[in-house]
Design a protein around this motif. Structure first.
Motif, PDB file in Angstrom:
ATOM      1  N   TYR A 136     -27.251 -17.506   2.935  1.00  0.00           N
ATOM      2  CA  TYR A 136     -26.740 -16.676   3.800  1.00  0.00           C
ATOM      3  C   TYR A 136     -25.345 -16.801   4.362  1.00  0.00           C
ATOM      4  CZ  TYR A 136     -31.339 -14.588   3.932  1.00  0.00           C
ATOM      5  OH  TYR A 136     -32.509 -13.875   3.503  1.00  0.00           O
ATOM      6  N   ARG A 138     -21.052  -8.076  -3.554  1.00  0.00           N
ATOM      7  CA  ARG A 138     -20.448  -9.025  -2.644  1.00  0.00           C
ATOM      8  C   ARG A 138     -21.173 -10.059  -1.957  1.00  0.00           C
ATOM      9  NH1 ARG A 138     -14.889  -9.893  -3.865  1.00  0.00           N
ATOM     10  NH2 ARG A 138     -14.044  -7.720  -4.836  1.00  0.00           N
ATOM     11  N   PHE A 139     -22.428  -9.423  -1.560  1.00  0.00           N
ATOM     12  CA  PHE A 139     -23.163 -10.338  -0.781  1.00  0.00           C
ATOM     13  C   PHE A 139     -23.975 -11.175  -1.823  1.00  0.00           C
ATOM     14  CE2 PHE A 139     -27.628 -11.181   0.839  1.00  0.00           C
ATOM     15  CZ  PHE A 139     -27.395 -11.348   2.071  1.00  0.00           C
ATOM     16  N   TYR A 140     -24.324 -10.878  -2.810  1.00  0.00           N
ATOM     17  CA  TYR A 140     -25.176 -11.824  -3.913  1.00  0.00           C
ATOM     18  C   TYR A 140     -24.272 -12.487  -4.731  1.00  0.00           C
ATOM     19  CZ  TYR A 140     -29.217  -9.209  -2.792  1.00  0.00           C
ATOM     20  OH  TYR A 140     -30.321  -8.742  -2.218  1.00  0.00           O
ATOM     21  N   PRO A 142     -34.958  -8.550  -2.469  1.00  0.00           N
ATOM     22  CA  PRO A 142     -35.837  -7.666  -1.943  1.00  0.00           C
ATOM     23  C   PRO A 142     -35.961  -6.305  -2.832  1.00  0.00           C
ATOM     24  CG  PRO A 142     -33.675  -7.138  -0.853  1.00  0.00           C
ATOM     25  CD  PRO A 142     -33.407  -8.452  -1.894  1.00  0.00           C
ATOM     26  N   ALA A 147     -23.002 -15.624   1.414  1.00  0.00           N
ATOM     27  CA  ALA A 147     -23.313 -14.205   1.393  1.00  0.00           C
ATOM     28  C   ALA A 147     -22.139 -13.730   2.542  1.00  0.00           C
ATOM     29  CB  ALA A 147     -24.495 -13.619   1.446  1.00  0.00           C
ATOM     30  N   GLY A 149     -21.332 -13.959  -3.560  1.00  0.00           N
ATOM     31  CA  GLY A 149     -21.072 -15.106  -2.469  1.00  0.00           C
ATOM     32  C   GLY A 149     -22.192 -15.874  -2.303  1.00  0.00           C
ATOM     33  N   ALA A 150     -23.404 -15.401  -2.042  1.00  0.00           N
ATOM     34  CA  ALA A 150     -24.547 -16.297  -1.900  1.00  0.00           C
ATOM     35  C   ALA A 150     -24.822 -17.292  -3.213  1.00  0.00           C
ATOM     36  CB  ALA A 150     -25.764 -15.379  -1.782  1.00  0.00           C
ATOM     37  N   ASN A 185     -25.847  -2.407   6.262  1.00  0.00           N
ATOM     38  CA  ASN A 185     -26.142  -2.665   4.976  1.00  0.00           C
ATOM     39  C   ASN A 185     -26.876  -4.310   4.964  1.00  0.00           C
ATOM     40  OD1 ASN A 185     -25.350  -1.322   2.147  1.00  0.00           O
ATOM     41  ND2 ASN A 185     -23.834  -0.673   3.912  1.00  0.00           N
ATOM     42  N   LEU A 186     -26.081  -5.186   5.785  1.00  0.00           N
ATOM     43  CA  LEU A 186     -26.436  -6.476   5.942  1.00  0.00           C
ATOM     44  C   LEU A 186     -28.076  -6.349   6.373  1.00  0.00           C
ATOM     45  CD1 LEU A 186     -25.390  -9.190   5.492  1.00  0.00           C
ATOM     46  CD2 LEU A 186     -24.466  -8.985   8.091  1.00  0.00           C
ATOM     47  N   GLN A 191     -30.548  -4.769   5.413  1.00  0.00           N
ATOM     48  CA  GLN A 191     -31.242  -4.608   4.214  1.00  0.00           C
ATOM     49  C   GLN A 191     -31.539  -6.133   3.664  1.00  0.00           C
ATOM     50  OE1 GLN A 191     -32.036  -1.377   3.717  1.00  0.00           O
ATOM     51  NE2 GLN A 191     -30.803  -0.719   5.137  1.00  0.00           N
ATOM     52  N   PHE A 192     -30.704  -6.870   3.981  1.00  0.00           N
ATOM     53  CA  PHE A 192     -30.617  -8.204   2.851  1.00  0.00           C
ATOM     54  C   PHE A 192     -31.478  -9.277   3.810  1.00  0.00           C
ATOM     55  CE2 PHE A 192     -26.677  -6.395   1.479  1.00  0.00           C
ATOM     56  CZ  PHE A 192     -27.108  -5.762   0.391  1.00  0.00           C
ATOM     57  N   VAL A 227     -28.524   1.243   0.091  1.00  0.00           N
ATOM     58  CA  VAL A 227     -27.638  -0.059   0.195  1.00  0.00           C
ATOM     59  C   VAL A 227     -26.124   0.393  -0.748  1.00  0.00           C
ATOM     60  CG1 VAL A 227     -27.220  -2.228  -0.774  1.00  0.00           C
ATOM     61  CG2 VAL A 227     -29.306  -1.673   0.509  1.00  0.00           C
ATOM     62  N   VAL A 280     -21.173  -3.384  -1.386  1.00  0.00           N
ATOM     63  CA  VAL A 280     -21.554  -4.593  -0.281  1.00  0.00           C
ATOM     64  C   VAL A 280     -22.384  -5.542  -1.219  1.00  0.00           C
ATOM     65  CG1 VAL A 280     -22.677  -4.905   1.822  1.00  0.00           C
ATOM     66  CG2 VAL A 280     -21.025  -2.821   1.522  1.00  0.00           C
ATOM     67  N   LEU A 292     -20.922  -2.521   6.944  1.00  0.00           N
ATOM     68  CA  LEU A 292     -21.236  -3.687   6.574  1.00  0.00           C
ATOM     69  C   LEU A 292     -22.596  -4.254   7.212  1.00  0.00           C
ATOM     70  CD1 LEU A 292     -18.379  -3.695   5.190  1.00  0.00           C
ATOM     71  CD2 LEU A 292     -18.589  -6.327   5.240  1.00  0.00           C
TER      72      LEU A 292
END
Lengths: 191, 191
Positions: free
Chosen positions: B157, A155-157, A189, B160, A159-160, B183-184, B186-187, A148, A152, B180
């Motif tokens: 989600y 930003r993902f976490y 995860p 995110a 934003g979440a 990677n997504l 994985q989440f 991972v 990325v 992206l």
DNA sequence: CAATATATTATACATTTGTAGATTTAATTC
DNA sequence: GAATTAAATCTACAAATGTATAATATATTG
């Protein structure tokens, strides 16, 4: 216009900015940001209007500045100091602390969110993403999920998390934080 | 002020709103939202300023209206129609479609983001969260992770995903979407 | 097509915004 | 503490904002 190296400012400037920030924070508890004029803020702060414009280009910038201060406080207080925890524990504790931080400033943040003035709440997201990215780039995190991209993931976490916080801020009566945090665990995860 | 049941509007109103929206979209490609005045928009749209105020309270509201239209288009085109996919496939495909949608409107969305006018981009998030919540409440999703509150998951989600999109929009040159999306995967902890 | 309803335009006005230049006041420096 | 430096204030102004009212133009309805 930014908090960095604010020490070198003239005393008068510090005073002016403090008065303006406090005035805005006060007024935000009274009516929505949209309905506040620069004139209102200056009257409350007892600062001349031209002085306002010497510091900020518009009221949005003042709000941005206010949130910037909270950002710094948030970062300074929310990151766990104990480096021995597992990545999972570390992240969950950080999330819990961030959540608690927003809870402490619930009134002010609600005022920002509810008034169409939330433009700059995303500076918080950028800030959070930056910190998270730094964290997730550390060896102990990299070892857990090497496939991972930390940028990325950050930003993902970020934003979440901020989305959950916005949602929680707008809930009335406020949802129990424990409910969100319990759910949050399902979404991380890594161990 | 909202797209719902716009059919019942007078022809003149439809025309006026269309002209204003098109004018704003044009102008956003030329300079940032902050630097646009209602006067500018009206001149470009060839609509009288008082007419503008008969439809919208300010330029932010017009921007909101513009984004609202894109929202509807996004929802209508991005949700996979094939109900036989696994939840995981369904979500990944939806994410891919949403991403593609933003890619198609990259210029306009970048204009919104870069100009401090992104306030209302979060209407997209609320919209996405609503749709996701509806989805995740369906039996096939509920069966996969029964201990997760669909509402929380939806906010999580949606936030995110939008955070990644904002990040991608601001990347220059644009990052490959494939990175992206890879990677997504994985989440998303469900099958 | 005529009558009606209503959206757009035109005009005017009070308020706010953002800026410029001169003056006063307060902080820093020596 | 006096000299220097710079911030805050004061005044004034052009432009934009938001609203009200009357007149005109254009959809809609029968």
């Amino acid at each position: 216009m930014n908090y960095q190296n604010e020490d070198h400012l003239d005393l008068r400037q510090k005073k002016t900015r403090r008065l303006l920030v406090e005035a805005l924070a006060q007024l935000l508890t009274e009516r929505p940001f949209q309905e506040l004029s620069v004139v209102d803020i200056c009257r409350r702060a007892m600062v001349h209007r031209t002085t306002f414009y010497a510091h900020f280009n518009d009221k949005q910038e003042l709000l941005h500045y206010l949130l910037e201060g909270l950002e710094q406080e948030c970062v300074a207080t929310c990151l766990p100091q104990d480096p021995d925890r597992s990545p999972r524990e570390y992240l969950l504790t950080a999330a819990q602390n961030v959540f608690q931080f927003f809870a402490q400033h619930r009134t002010l943040y609600r005022a920002c969110l509810n008034s169409g003035a939330d433009t700059r709440v995303q500076t918080l997201e950028a800030c959070a993403a930056g910190e998270l990215c730094r964290l997730l780039s550390e060896p102990r995190f990299r070892a857990v999920s090497p496939q991972v991209d930390p940028e990325v993931a950050a930003r993902f976490y970020a934003g979440a998390m901020l989305s959950l916080i916005r949602w929680w801020l707008s809930s009335e009566p406020p949802l129990p934080a424990s409910h969100l945090l319990a759910n949050l665990e399902q979404f991380i995860p890594i161990q």
